[in-house]
Design a protein around this motif. Structure first.
Motif, PDB file in Angstrom:
ATOM      1  N   ALA A 105       0.825  -1.207   0.000  1.00  0.00           N
ATOM      2  CA  ALA A 105       0.000   0.000   0.000  1.00  0.00           C
ATOM      3  C   ALA A 105       0.860   1.258   0.000  1.00  0.00           C
ATOM      4  O   ALA A 105       0.510   2.258  -0.631  1.00  0.00           O
ATOM      5  CB  ALA A 105      -0.945  -0.014   1.200  1.00  0.00           C
ATOM      6  N   VAL A 106       2.006   1.205   0.677  1.00  0.00           N
ATOM      7  CA  VAL A 106       2.935   2.338   0.666  1.00  0.00           C
ATOM      8  C   VAL A 106       3.655   2.416  -0.677  1.00  0.00           C
ATOM      9  O   VAL A 106       3.763   3.480  -1.293  1.00  0.00           O
ATOM     10  CB  VAL A 106       3.954   2.226   1.824  1.00  0.00           C
ATOM     11  CG1 VAL A 106       5.084   3.230   1.668  1.00  0.00           C
ATOM     12  CG2 VAL A 106       3.266   2.425   3.173  1.00  0.00           C
ATOM     13  N   MET A 107       4.132   1.265  -1.154  1.00  0.00           N
ATOM     14  CA  MET A 107       4.858   1.235  -2.428  1.00  0.00           C
ATOM     15  C   MET A 107       3.991   1.684  -3.602  1.00  0.00           C
ATOM     16  O   MET A 107       4.518   2.135  -4.621  1.00  0.00           O
ATOM     17  CB  MET A 107       5.389  -0.173  -2.708  1.00  0.00           C
ATOM     18  CG  MET A 107       6.581  -0.574  -1.886  1.00  0.00           C
ATOM     19  SD  MET A 107       7.097  -2.251  -2.372  1.00  0.00           S
ATOM     20  CE  MET A 107       8.742  -2.305  -1.681  1.00  0.00           C
ATOM     21  N   ALA A 108       2.681   1.574  -3.462  1.00  0.00           N
ATOM     22  CA  ALA A 108       1.769   1.950  -4.546  1.00  0.00           C
ATOM     23  C   ALA A 108       1.950   3.406  -4.963  1.00  0.00           C
ATOM     24  O   ALA A 108       1.639   3.766  -6.101  1.00  0.00           O
ATOM     25  CB  ALA A 108       0.319   1.693  -4.128  1.00  0.00           C
ATOM     26  N   GLU A 109       2.464   4.233  -4.095  1.00  0.00           N
ATOM     27  CA  GLU A 109       2.737   5.635  -4.445  1.00  0.00           C
ATOM     28  C   GLU A 109       3.681   5.720  -5.647  1.00  0.00           C
ATOM     29  O   GLU A 109       3.589   6.658  -6.439  1.00  0.00           O
ATOM     30  CB  GLU A 109       3.344   6.361  -3.232  1.00  0.00           C
ATOM     31  CG  GLU A 109       3.577   7.830  -3.439  1.00  0.00           C
ATOM     32  CD  GLU A 109       2.274   8.624  -3.512  1.00  0.00           C
ATOM     33  OE1 GLU A 109       2.287   9.663  -4.215  1.00  0.00           O
ATOM     34  OE2 GLU A 109       1.266   8.241  -2.890  1.00  0.00           O
ATOM     35  N   ALA A 110       4.577   4.752  -5.749  1.00  0.00           N
ATOM     36  CA  ALA A 110       5.501   4.654  -6.888  1.00  0.00           C
ATOM     37  C   ALA A 110       5.235   3.307  -7.558  1.00  0.00           C
ATOM     38  O   ALA A 110       5.858   2.303  -7.219  1.00  0.00           O
ATOM     39  CB  ALA A 110       6.949   4.749  -6.416  1.00  0.00           C
TER      40      ALA A 110
END
Length: 183
Positions: free
Chosen positions: A35-40
């Protein structure tokens, strides 16, 4: 301190939405790391590919756990150590091995301990490993293939461990029971 977004299917960038769907399908949830990595989206995509490839290496479940957890503990990743504890349990890895890794102890299995020491040497030396350690690795029965597969897994763990350090990613509910902090 920067607050990182823990994305959902609704908030994620368009390119990340199918990747989060893949995570949901694979894990029955969207792990906070994803969910955090989804930003990139390119980071999440790369991480998912490397995770899949790590599972396709020649390492068995115990060896793969040794490589993953050795790097996680060395990088002091508050998120990945509990997550990979749960993963190891789902792969039927022995509890004593899991605890030895979590506690950064000498492994009771000599071959696995040689693997751990080689992973540590590679991680700490940024790929520079002394000949004596390489000889021990090969004498333990490992081959050049496994040495190079450690590089693959190290790349995967750098992506997750560093993301978790930057974002202070909260541990997912299913893994909270395996909470861990560095010694």
């Amino acid at each position: 301190m920067t607050d990182f977004t823990i994305h959902t299917q609704e908030t994620a960038p368009e390119a990340a939405k199918p990747l989060l769907e893949k995570s949901q399908s694979a894990f029955g949830m969207i792990p906070n790391l994803h969910a955090v990595m989804a930003e990139a989206p390119t980071l999440l995509d790369g991480y998912q590919v490397l995770h899949k490839l790590a599972q396709e290496t020649s390492f068995n479940a115990e060896e793969l756990t040794v490589v993953w957890q050795t790097i996680n503990v060395e990088h002091a990743c508050h998120y990945c150590v509990p997550a990979h504890t749960g993963i190891a349990k789902s792969m039927s890895v022995r509890d004593d091995l899991i605890e030895e890794l979590r506690n950064d102890e000498t492994l009771s299995d000599g071959k696995l301990n040689t693997l751990k020491q080689t992973v540590l040497a590679m991680t700490r030396g940024r790929g520079n490993v002394e000949g004596e350690q390489l000889n021990a690795f090969f004498e333990a029965g490992y081959k050049q293939q496994q040495l190079l597969e450690i590089v693959l897994i190290l790349a995967q763990k750098v992506m997750s461990n560093y993301t978790n350090h930057l974002a202070e990613t909260p541990v997912d509910e299913p893994f909270k029971k395996f909470d861990w902090s560095p010694k």
